[in-house]
Design an enzyme around this catalytic site. Structure first.
Site, mmCIF file in Angstrom:
data_model
loop_
_atom_site.group_PDB
_atom_site.id
_atom_site.type_symbol
_atom_site.label_atom_id
_atom_site.label_comp_id
_atom_site.label_asym_id
_atom_site.label_seq_id
_atom_site.Cartn_x
_atom_site.Cartn_y
_atom_site.Cartn_z
ATOM 1 N N SER A 200 38.850 42.781 36.047
ATOM 2 C CA SER A 200 38.079 42.552 35.007
ATOM 3 C C SER A 200 37.642 43.798 34.110
ATOM 4 O O SER A 200 38.808 44.347 33.699
ATOM 5 C CB SER A 200 36.702 41.798 35.267
ATOM 6 O OG SER A 200 35.975 41.508 34.270
ATOM 7 N N THR A 201 36.472 44.101 34.110
ATOM 8 C CA THR A 201 36.194 45.612 33.621
ATOM 9 C C THR A 201 36.875 46.573 34.173
ATOM 10 O O THR A 201 36.902 47.143 35.180
ATOM 11 C CB THR A 201 34.731 45.909 33.904
ATOM 12 O OG1 THR A 201 33.824 44.531 33.642
ATOM 13 C CG2 THR A 201 34.240 47.113 32.962
ATOM 14 N N HIS A 227 40.012 39.042 33.103
ATOM 15 C CA HIS A 227 38.756 38.263 32.090
ATOM 16 C C HIS A 227 38.965 38.971 30.595
ATOM 17 O O HIS A 227 38.625 40.154 30.525
ATOM 18 C CB HIS A 227 37.507 38.787 32.859
ATOM 19 C CG HIS A 227 37.432 38.226 34.216
ATOM 20 N ND1 HIS A 227 36.435 38.699 34.913
ATOM 21 C CD2 HIS A 227 37.972 37.042 34.905
ATOM 22 C CE1 HIS A 227 36.485 37.932 36.118
ATOM 23 N NE2 HIS A 227 37.345 37.080 35.921
ATOM 24 N N MET A 320 33.706 43.558 37.376
ATOM 25 C CA MET A 320 32.243 43.219 37.812
ATOM 26 C C MET A 320 32.265 41.756 38.292
ATOM 27 O O MET A 320 33.229 41.095 38.159
ATOM 28 C CB MET A 320 31.404 43.045 36.308
ATOM 29 C CG MET A 320 31.200 44.262 35.879
ATOM 30 S SD MET A 320 29.821 44.137 34.346
ATOM 31 C CE MET A 320 30.616 43.122 33.132
ATOM 32 N N ASP A 323 34.547 37.289 41.422
ATOM 33 C CA ASP A 323 35.590 36.471 41.074
ATOM 34 C C ASP A 323 36.609 36.985 41.870
ATOM 35 O O ASP A 323 36.929 38.299 41.922
ATOM 36 C CB ASP A 323 35.859 36.466 39.732
ATOM 37 C CG ASP A 323 36.786 35.258 39.225
ATOM 38 O OD1 ASP A 323 37.003 34.197 40.189
ATOM 39 O OD2 ASP A 323 37.594 35.595 38.201
#
Length: 388
Positions: A200-201, A227, A320, A323
């Site tokens: 993600s991030t 993401h 973050m 998940d």
């Protein structure tokens, strides 16, 4: 003659220091009010263009910068590397429109050192879109600021240890949670027949850095769930293909999963793998978001565990939230292996930290070492229990 302005050194504690850069006075005002209303964040500077942002960044030393892309005098992409140079350890959050052009520039910004991006609503009159933008902005700014402080603390502790003659701490120590020891999991070394990556991030740059040197040599299919919204995932796939030299595209419902190819989960669709007779194929679903995300990592990993079992290899990179944790548990229960990125090299140690502290990882490594470990696993022995 006026006294020279002093450069601010960020305090170890206190509110996270944020600078807001946007040529729109309306957006600057909105974002500044939102951040100023949060007790754990404060706006230390604002600027209408990159040139002024550079001067403000050097003077105020923000920890997080919300940086617009399209601005007069100096745009965000031009200002980005200069802001990273003058503001020590700053995390930059790019702000762009949800268009193909905005996506292309945002992905380029990530390769230049931006930590993450936001997609601005097309109009401030769209209350639902504005509320979603506000929520995402505050979550990301808070997470990036906290992660920046954690990373700085780890680096300072490591430097202090080296200066004291104790040497660098052991890798596990750099990922330690107070009062909790991280344990690695022993696993049977079955050669993986698929590699699944969740991020993600900070993920786009981490995935590219990890796969760039090794993807062409692995000889297994690679699934990537990052993401990202629709439009952005297609640009990301194109960038990843150019970086790795491997055929890369968004996954297509029903297509066969083939070795030597990278499949990226399309924005707003979950991507899973399924059996179709003797074949293994991709399925795209519109099932509800998981962990507030679609695409989400957990559905992909559950399907990988069901189809590939002990021949599954998973890498959880910076991001973050948590998940990927539930899906990683399913992979481990099926006999597969998990590698997590360590905290010091993560932009945000949420997703990899969740699997690392759960005790289900075979390895917890700096980003620069993950590719070599993946390749070692893939070239390892093919023991009984692996798919033929």
């Amino acid at each position: 003659m006026t006294a020279p302005e002093k450069t601010v050194t960020p305090a170890a504690g206190g509110p996270i220091r944020v600078m807001v850069v946007d040529d729109s006075a309306v957006i600057r005002g909105l974002v500044s009010r939102w951040i100023g209303a949060e007790p754990d964040m404060e706006v230390v500077a604002t600027a209408p263009n990159g040139a002024q942002a550079l001067r403000q960044a050097e003077k105020t030393q923000p920890e997080v910068v919300v940086l617009d892309i399209e601005m007069p005098e100096m745009d965000g992409l031009t200002a980005l590397p200069e802001i990273l140079r003058v503001a020590r350890g700053v995390r930059v959050l790019m702000s762009s429109t949800l268009t193909r052009a905005g996506a292309e520039v945002s992905i380029k910004a990530l390769t230049l050192g931006a930590a993450d991006y936001l997609t601005k609503p097309s109009s401030t009159r769209e209350s639902g879109a504005v509320d979603a933008f506000r929520t995402e902005l505050l979550q990301k700014a808070r997470a990036l600021g906290a992660a920046r402080r954690r990373t700085q603390a780890i680096r300072q502790a490591t430097a202090a240890s080296i200066r004291a003659g104790a040497g660098a701490p052991a890798p596990a120590a750099t990922n330690a949670v107070p009062g909790r020891e991280i344990r690695l999991r022993r696993s049977v070394p079955i050669r993986p027949q698929i590699l699944a990556i969740g991020s993600s991030t900070g993920g786009p740059q981490a995935v590219a850095a990890m796969l760039g040197p090794i993807a062409a040599r692995l000889g297994v299919p690679i699934l990537v769930t990052q993401h990202m919204p629709a439009t952005f995932t297609a640009i990301f796939a194109d960038h990843l293909g150019k970086t790795t030299g491997v055929e890369t595209a968004e996954g297509i419902d029903g297509e066969a999963v083939r070795a030597g190819r990278i499949y990226v989960a399309p924005g707003n669709r979950h991507m899973i793998v399924a059996r179709d007779g003797d074949r293994r194929v991709l399925r795209l679903t519109d099932d509800p978001p998981e962990n507030f995300c679609r695409p989400a990592v957990d559905p992909m990993l559950r399907s990988v565990a069901a189809v590939y079992g002990a021949a599954s290899l998973v890498v959880i990179l910076t991001g973050m939230g948590h998940d990927g944790l539930a899906g990683s548990r399913a992979v481990v229960e099926a006999g597969g292996r998990i590698i997590a990125q360590d905290e010091a090299s993560s932009v945000v140690w949420g997703m990899p930290g969740a699997v690392a502290t759960a005790g289900i990882c075979s390895a917890i490594l700096p980003l620069g070492e993950i590719g070599a470990r993946v390749e070692a696993f893939v070239r390892g022995p093919l023991l009984a229990g692996g798919l033929q």
